[in-house]
Every structure is written in C-alpha cells, then in structure tokens.
Motif scaffolding. Sequence first.
Motif, PDB file in Angstrom:
ATOM      1  N   PRO A 248     -54.559  35.446 -31.241  1.00  0.00           N
ATOM      2  CA  PRO A 248     -54.007  34.174 -30.764  1.00  0.00           C
ATOM      3  C   PRO A 248     -55.082  33.189 -30.322  1.00  0.00           C
ATOM      4  N   ALA A 249     -56.203  33.704 -29.786  1.00  0.00           N
ATOM      5  CA  ALA A 249     -57.289  32.815 -29.366  1.00  0.00           C
ATOM      6  C   ALA A 249     -57.881  32.088 -30.574  1.00  0.00           C
ATOM      7  N   LEU A 250     -58.095  32.813 -31.641  1.00  0.00           N
ATOM      8  CA  LEU A 250     -58.633  32.213 -32.864  1.00  0.00           C
ATOM      9  C   LEU A 250     -57.616  31.280 -33.515  1.00  0.00           C
ATOM     10  N   LEU A 251     -56.348  31.699 -33.531  1.00  0.00           N
ATOM     11  CA  LEU A 251     -55.312  30.888 -34.165  1.00  0.00           C
ATOM     12  C   LEU A 251     -55.132  29.558 -33.437  1.00  0.00           C
ATOM     13  N   LEU A 252     -55.109  29.585 -32.099  1.00  0.00           N
ATOM     14  CA  LEU A 252     -54.988  28.342 -31.328  1.00  0.00           C
ATOM     15  C   LEU A 252     -56.185  27.433 -31.593  1.00  0.00           C
ATOM     16  N   SER A 253     -57.360  28.010 -31.637  1.00  0.00           N
ATOM     17  CA  SER A 253     -58.574  27.228 -31.888  1.00  0.00           C
ATOM     18  C   SER A 253     -58.545  26.593 -33.273  1.00  0.00           C
ATOM     19  N   ILE A 254     -58.015  27.313 -34.246  1.00  0.00           N
ATOM     20  CA  ILE A 254     -57.880  26.770 -35.606  1.00  0.00           C
ATOM     21  C   ILE A 254     -56.940  25.572 -35.618  1.00  0.00           C
ATOM     22  N   ILE A 255     -55.801  25.717 -34.945  1.00  0.00           N
ATOM     23  CA  ILE A 255     -54.814  24.630 -34.893  1.00  0.00           C
ATOM     24  C   ILE A 255     -55.398  23.400 -34.206  1.00  0.00           C
ATOM     25  N   ILE A 256     -56.095  23.625 -33.088  1.00  0.00           N
ATOM     26  CA  ILE A 256     -56.714  22.504 -32.367  1.00  0.00           C
ATOM     27  C   ILE A 256     -57.752  21.816 -33.247  1.00  0.00           C
ATOM     28  N   ALA A 257     -58.542  22.608 -33.977  1.00  0.00           N
ATOM     29  CA  ALA A 257     -59.564  22.035 -34.854  1.00  0.00           C
ATOM     30  C   ALA A 257     -58.930  21.163 -35.938  1.00  0.00           C
ATOM     31  N   PHE A 258     -57.854  21.628 -36.540  1.00  0.00           N
ATOM     32  CA  PHE A 258     -57.152  20.826 -37.544  1.00  0.00           C
ATOM     33  C   PHE A 258     -56.614  19.532 -36.936  1.00  0.00           C
ATOM     34  N   PHE A 259     -56.004  19.659 -35.775  1.00  0.00           N
ATOM     35  CA  PHE A 259     -55.397  18.496 -35.118  1.00  0.00           C
ATOM     36  C   PHE A 259     -56.449  17.467 -34.709  1.00  0.00           C
ATOM     37  N   ALA A 260     -57.548  17.960 -34.119  1.00  0.00           N
ATOM     38  CA  ALA A 260     -58.571  17.062 -33.582  1.00  0.00           C
ATOM     39  C   ALA A 260     -59.348  16.326 -34.657  1.00  0.00           C
ATOM     40  N   THR A 261     -59.353  16.840 -35.859  1.00  0.00           N
ATOM     41  CA  THR A 261     -60.141  16.223 -36.935  1.00  0.00           C
ATOM     42  C   THR A 261     -59.278  15.501 -37.962  1.00  0.00           C
ATOM     43  N   GLY A 262     -58.015  15.292 -37.634  1.00  0.00           N
ATOM     44  CA  GLY A 262     -57.141  14.511 -38.499  1.00  0.00           C
ATOM     45  C   GLY A 262     -56.566  15.246 -39.685  1.00  0.00           C
ATOM     46  N   HIS A 263     -56.688  16.562 -39.697  1.00  0.00           N
ATOM     47  CA  HIS A 263     -56.158  17.330 -40.816  1.00  0.00           C
ATOM     48  C   HIS A 263     -54.678  17.683 -40.649  1.00  0.00           C
ATOM     49  N   LYS A 265     -52.508  14.994 -39.862  1.00  0.00           N
ATOM     50  CA  LYS A 265     -51.849  13.684 -39.869  1.00  0.00           C
ATOM     51  C   LYS A 265     -50.613  13.687 -40.767  1.00  0.00           C
ATOM     52  N   THR A 266     -50.693  14.423 -41.836  1.00  0.00           N
ATOM     53  CA  THR A 266     -49.527  14.572 -42.722  1.00  0.00           C
ATOM     54  C   THR A 266     -49.310  16.050 -42.999  1.00  0.00           C
ATOM     55  N   TYR A 267     -48.081  16.387 -43.298  1.00  0.00           N
ATOM     56  CA  TYR A 267     -47.755  17.788 -43.574  1.00  0.00           C
ATOM     57  C   TYR A 267     -48.512  18.285 -44.800  1.00  0.00           C
ATOM     58  N   THR A 268     -48.579  17.459 -45.814  1.00  0.00           N
ATOM     59  CA  THR A 268     -49.250  17.845 -47.055  1.00  0.00           C
ATOM     60  C   THR A 268     -50.732  18.126 -46.823  1.00  0.00           C
ATOM     61  N   LYS A 269     -51.386  17.250 -46.062  1.00  0.00           N
ATOM     62  CA  LYS A 269     -52.804  17.426 -45.786  1.00  0.00           C
ATOM     63  C   LYS A 269     -53.043  18.694 -44.977  1.00  0.00           C
ATOM     64  N   PHE A 270     -52.169  18.957 -44.019  1.00  0.00           N
ATOM     65  CA  PHE A 270     -52.309  20.154 -43.190  1.00  0.00           C
ATOM     66  C   PHE A 270     -52.177  21.423 -44.034  1.00  0.00           C
ATOM     67  N   VAL A 271     -51.149  21.469 -44.871  1.00  0.00           N
ATOM     68  CA  VAL A 271     -50.927  22.650 -45.702  1.00  0.00           C
ATOM     69  C   VAL A 271     -52.099  22.860 -46.665  1.00  0.00           C
ATOM     70  N   THR A 272     -52.584  21.762 -47.251  1.00  0.00           N
ATOM     71  CA  THR A 272     -53.714  21.864 -48.174  1.00  0.00           C
ATOM     72  C   THR A 272     -54.957  22.392 -47.468  1.00  0.00           C
ATOM     73  N   SER A 273     -55.249  21.833 -46.287  1.00  0.00           N
ATOM     74  CA  SER A 273     -56.420  22.269 -45.518  1.00  0.00           C
ATOM     75  C   SER A 273     -56.284  23.730 -45.101  1.00  0.00           C
ATOM     76  N   MET A 274     -55.095  24.099 -44.662  1.00  0.00           N
ATOM     77  CA  MET A 274     -54.860  25.471 -44.232  1.00  0.00           C
ATOM     78  C   MET A 274     -55.077  26.445 -45.387  1.00  0.00           C
ATOM     79  N   ASN A 275     -54.492  26.129 -46.534  1.00  0.00           N
ATOM     80  CA  ASN A 275     -54.604  27.029 -47.684  1.00  0.00           C
ATOM     81  C   ASN A 275     -56.036  27.131 -48.198  1.00  0.00           C
ATOM     82  N   GLU A 276     -56.726  25.984 -48.265  1.00  0.00           N
ATOM     83  CA  GLU A 276     -58.088  25.989 -48.798  1.00  0.00           C
ATOM     84  C   GLU A 276     -59.047  26.755 -47.892  1.00  0.00           C
ATOM     85  N   THR A 277     -58.960  26.504 -46.586  1.00  0.00           N
ATOM     86  CA  THR A 277     -59.866  27.198 -45.659  1.00  0.00           C
ATOM     87  C   THR A 277     -59.574  28.695 -45.623  1.00  0.00           C
TER      88      THR A 277
END
Length: 423
Positions: A248-263, A265-277
């Motif tokens: 959970p510590a790593l998962l929360l940090s991942i979510i915060i990193a996506f949110f803080a860097t604008g990844h 902003k849209t559902y599509t961008k989030f899913v793409t970033s999540m899948n690629e990383t």
Amino acid sequence: MTSAITGILLVLTFVIFIIYAMKGGNLTVGFFVMAVLWTVIGQVPFNQAIKEIFTEPVLNYGKTAAYIIFGSWFGRVLVDTGIAGSISRKTEIVGKKSPVLATVLIALVIALIFTSSYGVGSAIAVGVILLPIMFSIGVPKNIAVTIFTLSIGAAMYVNNVLFVQFQVFFPKVEWGIHYQRFGFVAMAIQMVIVVLFILFNAKKIRNGKPVIVKSEQSDTVQEVSKWTYILPVLPVLLSIFAKWDAVPALLLSIIIAFFATGHMKTYTKFVTSMNETAKHAISDIAGLLIMLFVLTMFQAAAIHAMSGFTDFFQAVLPSSKLVLIIIVAIIAPLSYFRGPLMLYGAGAATAAILVGTGMFDQYFLYGLLVVPSMMGISACITQSWNLWSVQYAELDTKTFLLTGLPWAWIATVLNLFAAYFLL
C-alpha cells in the motif's frame, strides 16, 4: 561411508557451482541444476522433493514477488513521470560554479532516488541523465561511474525491493525497526565513503576536462513541482512511521506521482500511463523473478541436503561472531564475480550452510553475508547496472574495478562492524 560420499559430492558440486557462477554462468540455470543435484545427492524422496523443494517454496515466495513488482513499478513511475529527471537536473545548476559540490549533490540525489526505485531499467533511465551531467562538469569518467554505482549500492540498504530478495535466504529476518536502524546506518556509512571518495578526487574533478554528451532523455524529461521530490522516500517513511506494509505504501506513492505530474488529468491518459509503466516495470524484472523462484528451490534442496552435516559444520565454524566478522571483512572481495560471498551467486550455498547449522541468529547472518553482497552490487562488473554504466561511459573494466574496489571494501568493513553491533 554413505555420509562421506554424500559430503564429497556436495563439496564437489559446490566448487563447480562457484566456478560456474564466477565465470558468468546463467544463475537461473545454475540454481536449478544445483537444486536437482542436491535433491538427488541428499536422497530426498521423490514425492517429498516435488512438494517441499519444487512447489511450496515457489508458492510461498508469491508475497515477496509482489513487493518486487510494486517496487519496480514505482521506480519506473518516478522515471517516466519526470520526477527522477527533475530532481537530477536541479543539481546541474550548481555544477559549473562548484563542480565538487555538484558531484556530492548528484551522489545524494542518486541515493535518494534509489531508496525506493529498483531495477536496471530505472538505473539506465537515471544514468543517462546524471552521468552526462557529471561528464559535462569535468568529473573523470572512472570517478563518475564509481560515484553512480556506489551511491545506488548505498541506497539498496534501505530499498525494500532488494531487502525482500535477500530475505529468502534468512526467513526469520523481517522488515522492521530492528533491521531498519542498521539499514539506514549502513546507507549513511557508505554515502560518507562516497563523499570522501569525491573529496579525495576533488583536484581531478576541478581540473577535469568537460565532456559534452547529449542526454538521451534531455528532450523528454519534464519539470515537476518541487514538493514531488519527497516521493522517492515516501514509501520508506510510510513503512517506518505509519507502519504500512510495502504494497500500500508503494501503491499510494504511485498514485500521488501520477496525480502530481498531470498524468491523471484525463482517464485515458491515466490508464495509458499506468499500463505503460507497469509493462516496462515487469519486463525490467522478469528474468530476476524467474531466477528468484528457482533460487527458492535450491534453498530448500540445500536445507535437506545439509541436514545430516550440521554437527560437522558446528565443529568447524568459529563460534565467535566477532571472529566471523573479521574473517569476512578480510575476504570480502570474494563477493566479486558471483563468488562465495555474493548471495546472487555461489554465496547462496554459503548462506544455506550457515543458516542450516543453527549456530547464529539470522539477523547476524543477514549482515554477515548481505554486506559483502552489497559490495558486489556496488562495485562489481557482474551487476547489471554497473556493467551498463561502464559500457555507457566507454570505460574499461579494469579501470572501473581498480577505482571502486578500495572504497567499496572500506565501506564493507565498516558496515560489517555496524552489523555486528546493530544486528
């Protein structure tokens, strides 16, 4: 007579395995062959072997594999969202005015990033940013590469992803305050050695000839908010102060990193970033995971094979912890080239023997064998990201080894004594 033959066969295969590992043989193949050989030599019944050597250890390692996957994913997220690159670039500002200070800051940045990041993919992504910066401010290549590898090695002492990999050798060792106090002290000791290494070479750095190398990521790394610079150590802080599990510590940090860097902003961008990383992260460690699964088989086989020789090893091994520490401190370079003190090599058998005797507390054995293994991780050419660094800098292997060995050895000796007092 049977015991004597069994002992000779175990020693013979152990020596062959050491030679194989030190010559750069594939460890996944090596561990599997050793698991089969020691199962046969140890005369483990077939059905018992299938269950206790080739099934249960692998299934029980699933939890640890999850930690490795999430840790690698977090490291990839730090790189792909631009956080690691942004932190790295800030050190370049002071580089031209004070190259020695900038080099110290770069070493600290590397350690900061790799307290949670892991994998050769993350090391390469950070290295193609930071190594050109060091080259451009005049740091000689052999010094720059050594700083890079030693700093990553220092961070590995508190990197939970690496901890759980070593934990397979010492099942009674847990990621908690007892280990963490040693981990942070060991990291600090090695980073002090890195800083002393930089100061020792300060004149060479000041008088060094700048080499301009275009960073492979210079056009793609985005700048991010400065408050995100705390994210590399957030999982460690949550583990220590909030008592969170690593996942959970790593998962929360991942979510915060996506949110803080604008990844996000849209559902599509989030899913793409999540899948690629996630895809890149898992591909980075795919081979490692298979090797670790096979390693658990070998560990189980070693425990069965060595069970009849406990009395012999208890009679041969020194009972004094201090004597063992001094011996290992002297022969620490045997961790190089996957030797008998490198747990990702022939040291796996050494660990099985020492744990199997039951003579020593497993926390002590962890320090005794993990510290020299960290020496190999920090400065041996057989470590994947070290090999990449040497090739990237177009540095010859001999120069790399001679530059880093004395300093890595000093850090290892100091950390062995730290383990003696803290573990």
